[in-house]
Each structure stands twice: as structure tokens, then as C-alpha cells.
Design an enzyme around this catalytic site. Sequence first.
Site, short mmCIF file in Angstrom:
data_model
loop_
_atom_site.label_atom_id
_atom_site.label_comp_id
_atom_site.label_asym_id
_atom_site.label_seq_id
_atom_site.Cartn_x
_atom_site.Cartn_y
_atom_site.Cartn_z
N ARG A 55 0.87 -1.18 0.00
CA ARG A 55 0.00 0.00 0.00
C ARG A 55 0.91 1.22 0.00
O ARG A 55 2.13 1.11 0.14
CB ARG A 55 -1.02 0.00 1.14
CG ARG A 55 -0.66 -0.65 2.42
CD ARG A 55 0.44 0.01 3.21
NE ARG A 55 0.26 1.45 3.34
CZ ARG A 55 1.20 2.32 3.56
NH1 ARG A 55 2.47 1.94 3.65
NH2 ARG A 55 0.97 3.60 3.67
N GLY A 56 0.29 2.40 -0.18
CA GLY A 56 1.08 3.61 -0.37
C GLY A 56 1.18 3.87 -1.87
O GLY A 56 1.49 2.95 -2.64
N ALA A 57 0.90 5.12 -2.27
CA ALA A 57 0.71 5.41 -3.69
C ALA A 57 1.87 4.97 -4.59
O ALA A 57 1.67 4.21 -5.55
CB ALA A 57 0.40 6.90 -3.86
N ARG A 98 -7.16 -0.37 -6.95
CA ARG A 98 -7.55 0.68 -5.98
C ARG A 98 -7.73 1.97 -6.78
O ARG A 98 -6.95 2.24 -7.69
CB ARG A 98 -6.49 0.85 -4.88
CG ARG A 98 -6.43 -0.35 -3.91
CD ARG A 98 -5.55 -0.05 -2.71
NE ARG A 98 -6.19 0.83 -1.75
CZ ARG A 98 -5.54 1.37 -0.71
NH1 ARG A 98 -4.25 1.13 -0.52
NH2 ARG A 98 -6.18 2.15 0.15
N GLN A 203 -1.69 2.36 10.00
CA GLN A 203 -0.40 2.45 9.27
C GLN A 203 0.64 3.21 10.10
O GLN A 203 1.83 2.94 9.99
CB GLN A 203 -0.60 3.18 7.94
CG GLN A 203 -1.34 2.38 6.87
CD GLN A 203 -2.82 2.70 6.87
OE1 GLN A 203 -3.39 3.06 7.90
NE2 GLN A 203 -3.46 2.55 5.72
N ASP A 244 -1.78 10.74 -2.21
CA ASP A 244 -2.19 9.73 -3.19
C ASP A 244 -2.54 10.35 -4.53
O ASP A 244 -2.49 9.67 -5.57
CB ASP A 244 -3.37 8.93 -2.65
CG ASP A 244 -2.91 8.06 -1.50
OD1 ASP A 244 -2.82 8.57 -0.38
OD2 ASP A 244 -2.57 6.89 -1.75
N ASN A 254 -5.15 12.51 0.53
CA ASN A 254 -4.25 11.64 1.33
C ASN A 254 -5.10 10.89 2.34
O ASN A 254 -6.33 11.05 2.40
CB ASN A 254 -3.16 12.48 2.01
CG ASN A 254 -2.04 11.62 2.56
OD1 ASN A 254 -1.54 10.72 1.88
ND2 ASN A 254 -1.65 11.83 3.81
N LYS A 255 -4.45 10.07 3.13
CA LYS A 255 -5.13 9.20 4.11
C LYS A 255 -6.16 9.96 4.93
O LYS A 255 -5.89 11.09 5.37
CB LYS A 255 -4.05 8.59 5.00
CG LYS A 255 -4.54 7.68 6.11
CD LYS A 255 -5.44 6.58 5.62
CE LYS A 255 -4.82 5.74 4.53
NZ LYS A 255 -5.79 4.87 3.85
O1 MRU Z 1 -4.46 3.19 2.22
P1 MRU Z 1 -2.98 3.39 2.07
O2 MRU Z 1 -2.18 2.83 3.21
O3 MRU Z 1 -2.49 2.91 0.71
O4 MRU Z 1 -2.79 4.95 2.10
C1 MRU Z 1 -1.50 5.48 1.95
C2 MRU Z 1 -1.45 6.94 2.13
O5 MRU Z 1 -2.45 7.61 2.26
C3 MRU Z 1 -0.09 7.58 2.06
O6 MRU Z 1 0.00 8.65 2.93
C4 MRU Z 1 0.13 8.07 0.64
O7 MRU Z 1 -0.04 7.01 -0.27
C5 MRU Z 1 1.46 8.63 0.43
S1 MRU Z 1 2.66 7.33 0.40
C6 MRU Z 1 4.15 7.90 -0.04
#
Ligand code: MRU
Length: 357
Positions: A55-57, A98, A203, A244, A254-255
Site C-alpha cells: 500500500r502507499g501510492a 484501488r 499504518q 495519493d 491523502n489518508k
Molecule cells: O491506504 P494506504 O495505506 O495505501 O494509504 C497510503 C497513504 O495515504 C499515504 O499517505 C500516501 O499514499 C502517500 S505514500 C508515499
Amino acid sequence: MEVIETLAATPDTAILWRDGRLLLLDQRALPRREAYLALDSAAEVAAAIRDMVVRGAPAIGISAAYGVVLGARARFAEAAAGWREALAGDLELLARARPTAVNLSWALARMGGLLARLPAGVDPAPALLVEAQAIHREDVEANHHMGELGAALIEGPTEVITHCNAGALATGGYGTALGVIRAAWAAGKLTQVLADETRPWLQGARLTAWELQRDGVPVTLLADVAAAARMARGGVGWVIVGSDRIAANGDVANKIGTYQLAVAARWHGVRFMVAAPTSTIDLGVASGRDIPIEERSPEEVLSCGGQPVGTPGVAAWNPVFDVTPAALVDAIVTERGVVPAPDADKLARLMGAPSRP
Ligand code: MRU
């Protein structure tokens, strides 16, 4: 999927290409268990993205690029003549894994550009692997550069707050927000990092704390609801997060929880930094209102750490991202440079695109 527990896990090697297989450090199990999953098909990569193994963009985009390699290799083995058409279903599966992180479609578009140029009748996998590895390597390089640029904005010594995990685990390595934090720590500008636990997937508690602890960076966990109170006490100079998807006008997805952090930061005079590579900027969406926001199962909110906590039968709303308006962002840090007080003109200039009317 084969589980591999014999490999030493590090945040910077969460995505590995080994012996023709994609190895992903299973982020669902961290920090309790350090295990890699070995993936052999595009469908397995799509499932790993959907189910949060990775996970993470940027990490999602890089994994999808390797997924294209696995898909092309299998389709070519099935039919050397019609592999390109057969691969379309794999690309679609990966693209739908996603919806919010634009790095996924960005990486697939880059792989697709190469696919279109490859000759028919020749195994496409080797050339695609070179491209996937370039995407991976360039992401790490971008993160190191962003780390330097972001750290230069910080006047220490100060505490900083981060949200979710925008570290090595969320990228090809080093991290975006955590890259800035790593560089600022190395420069002696930070006293400690306050990490939001980041309900419901935790996370921050599970991943950011694990990464920072391994780096020897002092980290204190905050329940998400404690961040404003901590700002009110003083001593917090910056909130530093990843993204993201950043819209053409500078709105930042973002999250979930990032937006309320930005509101609280502005009220308390704390500055707000977004560190993200240009692969996260989507000039195709005018504002945050146009960014698709993923909603996941209510069960994720109704439970915590696998234990049910909600009243049985009650509803739960689980959007996993939110949008912070550009007006609340003090700086977007990219590998091409820093955009202070972002707006449509500045982002268009950064991306080398004509400004919107
Ligand atoms: O749902 P996730 O864990 O994929 O969400 C990730 C985030 O929101 C991160 O902050 C974002 O992707 C930046 S990662 C460098």
C-alpha cells in the site's frame, strides 16, 4: 501464494524482484510478523494491491509495473502471436485494484507506452522488466531529492507530526514524508517525530513507528484525536504527509484524517508540508472534488486490530482518503522542486503544462 519468512525484511526492500518473481513484504502483518509473499501473476499482484499487502501510492504503482511484466510473460508463453490483446484483461485488473492513488494509472500508462512500441512475436517481458525497474529506481532517487528539499524548509530543532505511512514501505524506498523526516533528522533539525496511529488500518502505529524505530529516529505515537491537543501545547513546527493524488489546483488527497490535521495545523500556526513525486500530480483533475475517494468495508471501522469494537448491527462509514484544500498547504515538495502555497499556475509550471483558463 508462497510465503517466505527466511528473507531479512527491511523497509527499503519491501518490493523485490527475485528469480523472475515479485516479492512483497506483507504490510498487513507488520510489525508482528515479517514475511514476504511471492507473486507470479498479474492477478496476484492486483489482489495484493486490493488487499493491502502492498500500500502507499508510489509502492502501488511500482508493484503494478512488475505485475505487467508477470502478465506479459504469461500471455506471451500462452500465445506468441496474440499476447498483446490477451494482456488487456490483466492491465484492466491492475488498473481497478484501488481507485485513489494516481501513481497506479501513471505507472500503467508508462508501461503501456512501452508495450505499444514492442515488436510483435518477440518476448516482451525482458524489456518490460527494464522499464519496471527504472520506475522503481527513479522513485527512490526522487525520494532522496525530495528529502533534501523538504528538510531545507525546516528550521530546527522541532517536533513534527506525520500521518499514515509515507515511508520506504509506501514507496520504492526511503519514503516521501518519511524521506523528508529522515533527511531532517540526519541534519539535526528534529527533536522527535509524532506519528498518528491512523485508524482504521493503523499504518502509523504499525508501519511508521516500525520504520522510524529501525532508523533510530525517536518516535511517539499519538491517537489521531490527540494531534490538535499536541499542537496546542507548542513545539510542533510542521505536519509532514505524503499524498495519493494532487489535483491541478493543488488540492491534496491523502489518508483519511489528513484534512482535519491541516485544519488544526492552520489554527495553531503549524506549517503543513506535502511530499510527493510528480507521478502523484494529476493535472487531469481540476480540483479535489474530482478525485475518486475509495470507500472500504465498514468492518474495518467496526473492528480494531482484528477485534470487534463496534456495537453489533450499527453502520460505519469508511472513506479511506480525504481532500485537503490547497489553501491549507504551505508547501508541496516534489523531485522537480518545491511549490510554496500551491495553486493551478504554479503546478502547471512545475509540470511544464499550459495553465488552465
Ligand atoms: O491506504 P494506504 O495505506 O495505501 O494509504 C497510503 C497513504 O495515504 C499515504 O499517505 C500516501 O499514499 C502517500 S505514500 C508515499
